[in-house]
Design a protein around this motif. Structure first.
Motif, PDB file in Angstrom:
ATOM      1  N   UNK A   1      11.930   0.796 -14.135  1.00  0.00           N
ATOM      2  CA  UNK A   1      11.930   1.847 -13.115  1.00  0.00           C
ATOM      3  C   UNK A   1      10.610   1.937 -12.363  1.00  0.00           C
ATOM      4  N   UNK A   2       9.718   0.971 -12.567  1.00  0.00           N
ATOM      5  CA  UNK A   2       8.431   0.982 -11.884  1.00  0.00           C
ATOM      6  C   UNK A   2       8.601   0.699 -10.393  1.00  0.00           C
ATOM      7  N   UNK A   3       7.610   1.123  -9.607  1.00  0.00           N
ATOM      8  CA  UNK A   3       7.701   0.989  -8.151  1.00  0.00           C
ATOM      9  C   UNK A   3       7.320  -0.400  -7.649  1.00  0.00           C
TER      10      UNK A   3
ATOM     11  N   UNK B   1       7.903  -2.113   7.864  1.00  0.00           N
ATOM     12  CA  UNK B   1       8.147  -1.980   6.421  1.00  0.00           C
ATOM     13  C   UNK B   1       8.415  -0.532   6.053  1.00  0.00           C
ATOM     14  N   UNK B   2       8.985  -0.362   4.871  1.00  0.00           N
ATOM     15  CA  UNK B   2       9.200   0.978   4.330  1.00  0.00           C
ATOM     16  C   UNK B   2       9.508   0.874   2.840  1.00  0.00           C
ATOM     17  N   UNK B   3       8.996   1.829   2.068  1.00  0.00           N
ATOM     18  CA  UNK B   3       9.391   1.971   0.664  1.00  0.00           C
ATOM     19  C   UNK B   3       9.984   3.359   0.483  1.00  0.00           C
ATOM     20  N   UNK B   4      11.226   3.404   0.029  1.00  0.00           N
ATOM     21  CA  UNK B   4      11.935   4.661  -0.176  1.00  0.00           C
ATOM     22  C   UNK B   4      12.254   4.817  -1.658  1.00  0.00           C
ATOM     23  N   UNK B   5      12.019   6.019  -2.159  1.00  0.00           N
ATOM     24  CA  UNK B   5      12.115   6.255  -3.605  1.00  0.00           C
ATOM     25  C   UNK B   5      12.843   7.559  -3.881  1.00  0.00           C
TER      26      UNK B   5
ATOM     27  N   UNK C   1      12.507  -1.307  -1.298  1.00  0.00           N
ATOM     28  CA  UNK C   1      11.380  -1.802  -0.504  1.00  0.00           C
ATOM     29  C   UNK C   1      11.907  -2.749   0.564  1.00  0.00           C
ATOM     30  N   UNK C   2      11.429  -2.571   1.796  1.00  0.00           N
ATOM     31  CA  UNK C   2      11.977  -3.353   2.914  1.00  0.00           C
ATOM     32  C   UNK C   2      10.872  -3.889   3.816  1.00  0.00           C
ATOM     33  N   UNK C   3      11.017  -5.137   4.207  1.00  0.00           N
ATOM     34  CA  UNK C   3      10.188  -5.773   5.233  1.00  0.00           C
ATOM     35  C   UNK C   3      11.112  -6.302   6.324  1.00  0.00           C
ATOM     36  N   UNK C   4      10.707  -6.087   7.579  1.00  0.00           N
ATOM     37  CA  UNK C   4      11.585  -6.416   8.705  1.00  0.00           C
ATOM     38  C   UNK C   4      10.746  -6.975   9.841  1.00  0.00           C
ATOM     39  N   UNK C   5      11.174  -8.124  10.374  1.00  0.00           N
ATOM     40  CA  UNK C   5      10.491  -8.698  11.527  1.00  0.00           C
ATOM     41  C   UNK C   5      11.487  -8.887  12.655  1.00  0.00           C
ATOM     42  N   UNK C   6      11.127  -8.378  13.822  1.00  0.00           N
ATOM     43  CA  UNK C   6      12.003  -8.462  14.987  1.00  0.00           C
ATOM     44  C   UNK C   6      11.484  -9.478  15.993  1.00  0.00           C
ATOM     45  N   UNK C   7      12.409 -10.164  16.635  1.00  0.00           N
ATOM     46  CA  UNK C   7      12.097 -11.012  17.785  1.00  0.00           C
ATOM     47  C   UNK C   7      12.883 -10.431  18.950  1.00  0.00           C
ATOM     48  N   UNK C   8      12.197  -9.638  19.748  1.00  0.00           N
ATOM     49  CA  UNK C   8      12.918  -8.844  20.744  1.00  0.00           C
ATOM     50  C   UNK C   8      13.686  -7.757  20.029  1.00  0.00           C
TER      51      UNK C   8
ATOM     52  N   UNK D   1       0.832  -1.208   0.000  1.00  0.00           N
ATOM     53  CA  UNK D   1       0.000   0.000   0.000  1.00  0.00           C
ATOM     54  C   UNK D   1       0.864   1.255   0.000  1.00  0.00           C
ATOM     55  N   UNK D   2       1.926   1.235   0.776  1.00  0.00           N
ATOM     56  CA  UNK D   2       2.827   2.390   0.793  1.00  0.00           C
ATOM     57  C   UNK D   2       3.493   2.575  -0.562  1.00  0.00           C
ATOM     58  N   UNK D   3       3.866   1.480  -1.197  1.00  0.00           N
ATOM     59  CA  UNK D   3       4.472   1.562  -2.526  1.00  0.00           C
ATOM     60  C   UNK D   3       3.483   2.167  -3.518  1.00  0.00           C
ATOM     61  N   UNK D   4       2.228   1.713  -3.487  1.00  0.00           N
ATOM     62  CA  UNK D   4       1.211   2.228  -4.407  1.00  0.00           C
ATOM     63  C   UNK D   4       0.995   3.724  -4.228  1.00  0.00           C
ATOM     64  N   UNK D   5       1.102   4.197  -2.989  1.00  0.00           N
ATOM     65  CA  UNK D   5       0.872   5.618  -2.721  1.00  0.00           C
ATOM     66  C   UNK D   5       1.974   6.494  -3.296  1.00  0.00           C
TER      67      UNK D   5
END
Length: 278
Positions: free
Chosen positions: A116-118, A174-178, A192-199, A89-93
């Motif tokens: 070069x598409x998002x 998550x975050x999308x930076x352009x 584009x980044x996805x991140x999951x933390x355990x502690x 959703x953030x990428x689409x925006x």
């Protein structure tokens, strides 16, 4: 420039569209038109027919099915931006301007496969799958294999993208930076980044890059640098530096290859720090 002459076909349903596309292999489907029409105007393609599919309302939807989001190919960027799908959703925006987001579709974008598409950065990071429909049935392929080369999707004559499937990624940051010259432009570099933390330890990380190769790629070196580690400034700096290993950009009017490669590092670091604040 003006586009070349072509016939315009408005089928009543998807089966009619597939039949026509199969019988006329140089015909092109038209959804939102924001990828197809510029190519017509530049005469980069010369189809005999344009097949309008944008009125097929049964291909415009977003549903959650277990641990998957299923997105119809004719779903607009605007609707995806408002659907709260992690990362996508953030990428689409960040795509284009309001007119583009209200008319352009995810199926049209990935069928065009502009380097070069998002979307590709997010889709490759999310291990997305693409459902492709033909008269004889459906097939589902990984987005990674669907994107064969720039402007070259894994689509045979008589086939259409009908659905995109992405995992829900619950609990992920998550975050999308352009980087773009002006608001609404195609990406000079996209991360584009996805991140999951355990502690405070990184349990899973996925980083997709767009506009720095023929097709979107995963920054595997950066992911390896982060996985299983406790985040600190040194680790983030090392990961951002290693993200450049996956970038092979070309120089053009928007920047040199060296500049783009350095911006991969900058945006990767920015994506990590932004995601951590969520």
């Amino acid at each position: 420039m003006y586009p070349p002459k072509f016939g315009y076909v408005i089928p009543d349903n998807l089966n009619e569209a597939l039949e026509f596309l199969e019988e006329h292999q140089d015909a092109r489907p038209l959804a939102g038109g924001h990828s197809l029409i510029p190519m017509l105007k530049l005469r980069l393609i010369r189809p005999s027919y344009i097949v309008e599919i944008r009125r097929f309302s049964n291909l415009s939807y977003i549903t959650k099915d277990g641990n998957l989001y299923k997105i119809g190919a004719l779903t607009t960027h605007y609707n995806i931006s408002k659907s709260s799908i992690p990362l996508l959703s953030e990428t689409a925006s960040n795509i284009g301007d309001p007119q583009v987001r209200n008319m352009g579709t995810i199926g049209g974008s990935i069928s065009h496969l502009d380097p070069s598409a998002d979307y590709p950065a997010a889709l490759i990071a999310m291990d997305a799958k693409v459902k492709i429909t033909r008269r004889k049935g459906d097939r589902v392929v990984d987005f990674k294999s669907f994107a064969k080369d720039m402007f070259t999707p894994d689509l045979n004559p008589g086939e259409l993208v009908t659905e995109i499937q992405v995992p829900t990624f619950e609990g992920y940051k998550f975050s999308y930076q352009k980087l773009e010259r002006r608001a609404g432009d195609f990406a000079i570099v996209g991360v584009a980044l996805l991140l999951k933390l355990s502690g405070d330890v990184i349990e899973d990380v996925r980083i997709g890059l767009t506009a720095v190769n023929n097709v979107a790629v995963r920054a595997k070196g950066a992911e390896e640098e982060l996985l299983g580690k406790k985040l600190n400034d040194e680790i983030i700096e090392k990961a951002a530096t290693r993200a450049m290993e996956s970038a092979n950009p070309t120089s053009d009017l928007r920047g040199s290859a060296e500049y783009k490669k350095k911006m991969v590092k900058v945006l990767t670091k920015r994506a990590i720090l932004t995601a951590l604040k969520r």
